[in-house]
Design an enzyme around this catalytic site. Sequence first.
Site, mmCIF file in Angstrom:
data_model
loop_
_atom_site.group_PDB
_atom_site.id
_atom_site.type_symbol
_atom_site.label_atom_id
_atom_site.label_comp_id
_atom_site.label_asym_id
_atom_site.label_seq_id
_atom_site.Cartn_x
_atom_site.Cartn_y
_atom_site.Cartn_z
ATOM 1 C CB CYS A 139 9.000 43.047 55.251
ATOM 2 S SG CYS A 139 7.827 41.683 54.671
ATOM 3 C CG HIS B 160 12.551 42.954 51.877
ATOM 4 N ND1 HIS B 160 12.883 42.430 53.216
ATOM 5 C CD2 HIS B 160 11.300 42.377 51.710
ATOM 6 C CE1 HIS B 160 12.022 41.742 53.767
ATOM 7 N NE2 HIS B 160 10.888 41.696 52.798
ATOM 8 C CD GLU C 267 16.217 43.802 54.146
ATOM 9 O OE1 GLU C 267 15.597 44.919 53.476
ATOM 10 O OE2 GLU C 267 15.358 42.895 54.531
#
Lengths: 73, 226
Positions: free
Chosen positions: B87, B196, B198
């Site tokens: 991002c 994302h 994560e």
Amino acid sequence: MLKPEILDPQGQAVQRALPRLGFDGIADVRQGKRFELEVEGPVDDAALARIHEMAETFLANTVIEDFTVKVES
Amino acid sequence: MTARIGVVTFPGTLDDQDALRAARLAGAEPVSLWHRDKDLKQVDAVVLAGGFSYGDYLRAGAISRFSPVMESIIEQAKAGMPVLGICNGFQVLTEAHLLPGAMLRNNHLHFICRDQKLRVENAETAWTADYEQGQEISVPLKNMDGRYVADERTLDELEAEGRVAFRYLDMNPNGSLRDIAGVTNAAGNVVGLMPHPEHAVEPLIGTGGTDGLGFFTSILKKLVNA
């Protein structure tokens, strides 16, 4: 300014709002950025060259944006 | 000895703790890096996490690209150190010219937050080796400036060299050209993507799946086997 071939949705949003506000006859709107730099000392060729370099490396992203440097007093 | 994965915190970074946690869950030693330090603390790989570094002023990622820590990261990335930009991190990598192209405001001008399906188009990068070529994964997506653009020649080059690493599936959430969600450099050590991974490493949170963990296990395998 965004390069001409880059889609500018912010400019388009503004353009679409214009007729609603009664401003007709605008075919296209592009939105850009303006930086006003106050220079210490004389704005000579050397200073302009530094500002050009600053614009190219930092102020503008030349992948997507064109820029011009103008002197005003 | 396990691999050390560094995660940079810029002023305005939001997802550094999630990235550190993902690194730990994958079995790596997570290491916090501070934007003002040039010192990379002998990490083996670096993650640039999501957020709004320097408030996205000037352009997303434009100011952080000139931070002291980035000087070291750019130098090391060019020497082969694996770097993942997620991002805002992806935006920083394009501003640093470690990855081609640029990120612009979403074409619909709205912030968007959703679970996003992606196809892994290149499973040979340092960060994707644990996936299968063509594998479909679902990870959260949340951004304002996620529209990937590059000129036609660059896009053709990326396609020809297999450097489009991820593509959006089902819907294009931000108007990215050719549905590109992520790209890699020619060497495959630098990877950037808008969604994302994560946030999808534990069943309890995010998408409820662990599709994102593969990024972190990929790099771990690569580093341990290196």
